[in-house]
Design a protein around this motif. Structure first.
Motif, PDB file in Angstrom:
ATOM      1  N   THR A 183       0.963  -1.207   0.013  1.00  0.00           N
ATOM      2  CA  THR A 183       0.109   0.016   0.004  1.00  0.00           C
ATOM      3  C   THR A 183       1.001   1.301  -0.065  1.00  0.00           C
ATOM      4  O   THR A 183       1.691   1.316   0.826  1.00  0.00           O
ATOM      5  N   CYS A 184       0.605   2.295  -1.023  1.00  0.00           N
ATOM      6  CA  CYS A 184       1.375   3.478  -1.175  1.00  0.00           C
ATOM      7  C   CYS A 184       0.778   4.488  -0.197  1.00  0.00           C
ATOM      8  O   CYS A 184      -0.650   4.687  -0.322  1.00  0.00           O
ATOM      9  N   PHE A 185       1.241   5.315   0.600  1.00  0.00           N
ATOM     10  CA  PHE A 185       0.809   6.215   1.372  1.00  0.00           C
ATOM     11  C   PHE A 185       1.114   7.733   0.948  1.00  0.00           C
ATOM     12  O   PHE A 185       0.543   8.602   1.248  1.00  0.00           O
ATOM     13  N   GLU A 186       2.388   7.741   0.357  1.00  0.00           N
ATOM     14  CA  GLU A 186       2.702   8.981  -0.148  1.00  0.00           C
ATOM     15  C   GLU A 186       3.864   8.688  -1.147  1.00  0.00           C
ATOM     16  O   GLU A 186       4.514   7.779  -1.184  1.00  0.00           O
ATOM     17  N   GLY A 187       3.930   9.511  -2.125  1.00  0.00           N
ATOM     18  CA  GLY A 187       4.732   9.420  -3.239  1.00  0.00           C
ATOM     19  C   GLY A 187       4.169   8.195  -4.329  1.00  0.00           C
ATOM     20  O   GLY A 187       3.190   8.011  -4.377  1.00  0.00           O
ATOM     21  N   LYS A 188       5.488   7.691  -4.859  1.00  0.00           N
ATOM     22  CA  LYS A 188       5.170   6.539  -5.653  1.00  0.00           C
ATOM     23  C   LYS A 188       5.903   5.137  -5.250  1.00  0.00           C
ATOM     24  O   LYS A 188       7.156   5.486  -5.087  1.00  0.00           O
ATOM     25  N   VAL A 189       5.185   4.032  -5.763  1.00  0.00           N
ATOM     26  CA  VAL A 189       6.198   2.653  -5.439  1.00  0.00           C
ATOM     27  C   VAL A 189       5.893   1.863  -6.629  1.00  0.00           C
ATOM     28  O   VAL A 189       4.663   1.727  -7.124  1.00  0.00           O
ATOM     29  N   LYS A 190       7.039   1.288  -7.196  1.00  0.00           N
ATOM     30  CA  LYS A 190       6.845   0.248  -8.283  1.00  0.00           C
ATOM     31  C   LYS A 190       6.820  -0.981  -7.638  1.00  0.00           C
ATOM     32  O   LYS A 190       7.835  -1.598  -6.659  1.00  0.00           O
ATOM     33  N   VAL A 191       5.868  -2.043  -7.715  1.00  0.00           N
ATOM     34  CA  VAL A 191       5.816  -3.323  -7.298  1.00  0.00           C
ATOM     35  C   VAL A 191       5.910  -4.332  -8.398  1.00  0.00           C
ATOM     36  O   VAL A 191       5.111  -4.212  -9.429  1.00  0.00           O
ATOM     37  N   GLY A 211       0.515 -15.426  -6.649  1.00  0.00           N
ATOM     38  CA  GLY A 211       1.345 -15.003  -7.952  1.00  0.00           C
ATOM     39  C   GLY A 211       0.277 -14.166  -8.904  1.00  0.00           C
ATOM     40  O   GLY A 211       0.710 -13.535  -9.718  1.00  0.00           O
ATOM     41  N   LYS A 212      -1.017 -14.149  -8.389  1.00  0.00           N
ATOM     42  CA  LYS A 212      -1.872 -13.559  -9.076  1.00  0.00           C
ATOM     43  C   LYS A 212      -2.212 -12.113  -8.559  1.00  0.00           C
ATOM     44  O   LYS A 212      -2.556 -12.081  -7.044  1.00  0.00           O
ATOM     45  N   MET A 213      -2.192 -11.198  -9.455  1.00  0.00           N
ATOM     46  CA  MET A 213      -2.453  -9.712  -8.915  1.00  0.00           C
ATOM     47  C   MET A 213      -3.722  -9.354  -8.889  1.00  0.00           C
ATOM     48  O   MET A 213      -4.660  -9.755  -9.549  1.00  0.00           O
ATOM     49  N   THR A 214      -4.187  -8.571  -7.645  1.00  0.00           N
ATOM     50  CA  THR A 214      -5.602  -8.291  -7.252  1.00  0.00           C
ATOM     51  C   THR A 214      -5.508  -6.867  -6.925  1.00  0.00           C
ATOM     52  O   THR A 214      -4.837  -6.488  -6.092  1.00  0.00           O
ATOM     53  N   GLN A 215      -5.995  -6.027  -7.402  1.00  0.00           N
ATOM     54  CA  GLN A 215      -6.460  -4.648  -7.033  1.00  0.00           C
ATOM     55  C   GLN A 215      -7.220  -4.517  -5.756  1.00  0.00           C
ATOM     56  O   GLN A 215      -8.179  -5.091  -5.621  1.00  0.00           O
ATOM     57  N   LEU A 216      -6.807  -3.869  -4.825  1.00  0.00           N
ATOM     58  CA  LEU A 216      -7.482  -3.596  -3.660  1.00  0.00           C
ATOM     59  C   LEU A 216      -8.293  -2.403  -3.435  1.00  0.00           C
ATOM     60  O   LEU A 216      -7.781  -1.490  -3.863  1.00  0.00           O
ATOM     61  N   PRO A 217      -9.258  -2.255  -2.398  1.00  0.00           N
ATOM     62  CA  PRO A 217      -9.868  -0.800  -2.415  1.00  0.00           C
ATOM     63  C   PRO A 217      -9.079   0.145  -1.838  1.00  0.00           C
ATOM     64  O   PRO A 217      -7.936  -0.243  -1.349  1.00  0.00           O
ATOM     65  N   ALA A 218      -9.192   1.315  -2.149  1.00  0.00           N
ATOM     66  CA  ALA A 218      -8.452   2.577  -1.815  1.00  0.00           C
ATOM     67  C   ALA A 218      -8.404   2.538  -0.302  1.00  0.00           C
ATOM     68  O   ALA A 218      -9.350   2.248   0.498  1.00  0.00           O
ATOM     69  N   ASP A 219      -7.261   3.143   0.129  1.00  0.00           N
ATOM     70  CA  ASP A 219      -6.825   3.180   1.653  1.00  0.00           C
ATOM     71  C   ASP A 219      -6.652   4.848   1.680  1.00  0.00           C
ATOM     72  O   ASP A 219      -5.620   5.483   1.321  1.00  0.00           O
ATOM     73  N   GLU A 220      -7.423   5.581   2.307  1.00  0.00           N
ATOM     74  CA  GLU A 220      -7.400   7.078   2.410  1.00  0.00           C
ATOM     75  C   GLU A 220      -6.493   7.248   3.914  1.00  0.00           C
ATOM     76  O   GLU A 220      -6.579   8.510   4.179  1.00  0.00           O
ATOM     77  N   ASN A 221      -6.307   6.347   4.551  1.00  0.00           N
ATOM     78  CA  ASN A 221      -5.709   6.717   5.853  1.00  0.00           C
ATOM     79  C   ASN A 221      -4.034   7.289   5.460  1.00  0.00           C
ATOM     80  O   ASN A 221      -3.631   7.000   4.388  1.00  0.00           O
ATOM     81  N   ALA A 222      -3.606   7.662   6.566  1.00  0.00           N
ATOM     82  CA  ALA A 222      -2.191   8.612   6.333  1.00  0.00           C
ATOM     83  C   ALA A 222      -1.045   7.304   6.795  1.00  0.00           C
ATOM     84  O   ALA A 222       0.129   7.530   6.186  1.00  0.00           O
ATOM     85  N   GLU A 223      -1.429   6.252   7.317  1.00  0.00           N
ATOM     86  CA  GLU A 223      -0.292   5.458   7.582  1.00  0.00           C
ATOM     87  C   GLU A 223      -1.205   4.012   7.621  1.00  0.00           C
ATOM     88  O   GLU A 223      -2.438   3.953   8.055  1.00  0.00           O
ATOM     89  N   PRO A 224      -0.330   2.848   7.750  1.00  0.00           N
ATOM     90  CA  PRO A 224      -1.191   1.672   8.099  1.00  0.00           C
ATOM     91  C   PRO A 224      -1.713   1.391   9.394  1.00  0.00           C
ATOM     92  O   PRO A 224      -1.248   1.959  10.379  1.00  0.00           O
ATOM     93  N   GLY A 225      -3.287   0.883   9.486  1.00  0.00           N
ATOM     94  CA  GLY A 225      -3.854   0.931  10.681  1.00  0.00           C
ATOM     95  C   GLY A 225      -3.062   0.010  11.720  1.00  0.00           C
ATOM     96  O   GLY A 225      -3.279   0.447  12.858  1.00  0.00           O
ATOM     97  N   ILE A 227      -0.070   0.330  12.902  1.00  0.00           N
ATOM     98  CA  ILE A 227       0.601   1.393  13.537  1.00  0.00           C
ATOM     99  C   ILE A 227      -0.364   1.746  14.942  1.00  0.00           C
ATOM    100  O   ILE A 227       0.483   2.025  15.803  1.00  0.00           O
ATOM    101  N   THR A 228      -1.446   2.036  14.819  1.00  0.00           N
ATOM    102  CA  THR A 228      -2.286   2.197  15.894  1.00  0.00           C
ATOM    103  C   THR A 228      -3.069   1.053  16.248  1.00  0.00           C
ATOM    104  O   THR A 228      -4.144   1.335  16.866  1.00  0.00           O
ATOM    105  N   TYR A 229      -2.613   0.109  16.145  1.00  0.00           N
ATOM    106  CA  TYR A 229      -3.415  -1.495  16.638  1.00  0.00           C
ATOM    107  C   TYR A 229      -4.531  -1.760  16.166  1.00  0.00           C
ATOM    108  O   TYR A 229      -5.535  -2.133  16.635  1.00  0.00           O
ATOM    109  N   GLU A 230      -4.972  -1.396  14.961  1.00  0.00           N
ATOM    110  CA  GLU A 230      -5.892  -1.712  14.038  1.00  0.00           C
ATOM    111  C   GLU A 230      -5.615  -2.327  12.772  1.00  0.00           C
ATOM    112  O   GLU A 230      -5.206  -1.401  11.832  1.00  0.00           O
ATOM    113  N   THR A 231      -5.487  -3.681  12.551  1.00  0.00           N
ATOM    114  CA  THR A 231      -5.056  -3.936  11.109  1.00  0.00           C
ATOM    115  C   THR A 231      -6.292  -4.400  10.304  1.00  0.00           C
ATOM    116  O   THR A 231      -7.459  -4.698  10.702  1.00  0.00           O
TER     117      THR A 231
END
Length: 300
Positions: A183-191, A211-225, A227-231
């Motif tokens: 998941t990208c939160f800032e900038g760009k990442v190549k996977v 090995g099969k690529m799947t697009q996931l729903p958008a994540d509007e958070n500023a950091e992964p959950g 980090i604040t103990y919500e996965t």
């Protein structure tokens, strides 16, 4: 002693073709070759040629007794041993890695040599070379980690299932079992996973499942959950959710129930600092009952 002589002849390039061929076939040759290559990078200080010339000229015109000193036969062997020791030390230093580990129920924060920040989630491990970081910008990850890359810096995050290439960005990488999430939160990442690759922008996520690529729903958070103990899980199998709970709560959870296809995939947020609520979510969604027995939980 024979081995010392053989090694000395090789270091001095005094072997004939037959001896060279036999030496290269020996099991120790690969190690000696690498040490010799690293040793070759060590340079001696430059000589002061002017001072040397003046010294020789002054002695040339003064009569003195000429002494002949016989070379100690052990000197070449001692030199060979010193070269190997010095080269071996240099080799070990340049190949030394730094390993950071977050145990079950733990977090681990650390800085990379370029001051990029890394937070390891529970049950995760990261390894990198601190020496010559500029020539080897790579960190190997097993588990999950959140990265805050220093502005303008670039490196690769390598997992068994894919590689993430980043430049001055913030992102999360999770490599567990047969699933690889980014998941990208800032900038760009190549996977990249094998022949498939995708460029992620802020809020975008992707998963490679077997090995099969799947697009996931958008994540509007500023950091992964987490980090604040919500996965947060997206189309995750129940067993994988259970595995994550085991890592975070340091408990053993056994699923003793027959669910069609292992149960429907779970999408949602799970608290990782409130076991009672987490178990209630599992019980409600999957029609299960949690029974506690010490540090062990059975889902029936």
């Amino acid at each position: 002693m024979k081995d010392d002589v053989t090694l000395a002849k090789w270091l001095n390039d005094e072997m004939d073709a037959q001896e060279q061929k036999a030496f290269e076939a020996s099991p120790e040759f690969a190690t000696y070759k690498r040490i010799r290559e690293y040793s070759a990078q060590l340079t001696a200080p430059e000589a002061d040629m002017d001072a040397m010339y003046r010294s020789i000229s002054s002695k040339k015109n003064s009569p003195q007794e000429i002494k002949v000193r016989q070379l100690n036969p052990w000197l070449p062997r001692i030199a060979a041993v010193l070269v190997i020791l010095l080269g071996g030390t240099f080799f070990l230093y340049t190949t030394k890695t730094t390993t950071e580990v977050a145990g079950l129920g733990e977090r681990r924060d650390f800085l990379l040599p370029d001051n990029s920040e890394v937070v390891l989630n529970s049950g995760s491990e990261a390894e990198y070379r601190s020496w010559n970081w500029d020539g080897n910008r790579k960190i190997e990850l097993d588990g999950e980690a959140y990265f805050k890359v220093a502005k303008g810096e670039k490196f690769d995050v390598v997992t068994d299932m894919g590689t993430v290439t980043v430049v001055g960005t913030q992102f999360n990488v999770k490599a567990r079992g047969d699933r690889f999430d980014v998941t990208c939160f800032e900038g760009k990442v190549k996977v990249a996973d094998g022949d498939e690759s995708v460029l992620l922008t802020p809020g975008k996520s992707v998963a490679f499942i077997k090995g099969k690529m799947t697009q996931l729903p958008a994540d509007e958070n500023a950091e992964p959950g987490w980090i604040t103990y919500e996965t947060t899980f997206a189309a995750e199998q129940l067993q994988n959710v259970i595995n994550e709970m085991e890592r975070q709560y340091r408990v053993e959870i056994e699923l003793k129930a027959s669910l069609p296809n292992g149960g429907k995939a779970y999408t949602g947020t799970m608290p990782m600092n409130d076991m009672k609520t987490a178990l209630e979510i599992i019980e409600t969604l999957y029609g299960l009952k949690a029974e506690k027995a010490g540090n062990r939980i059975i889902l029936r």
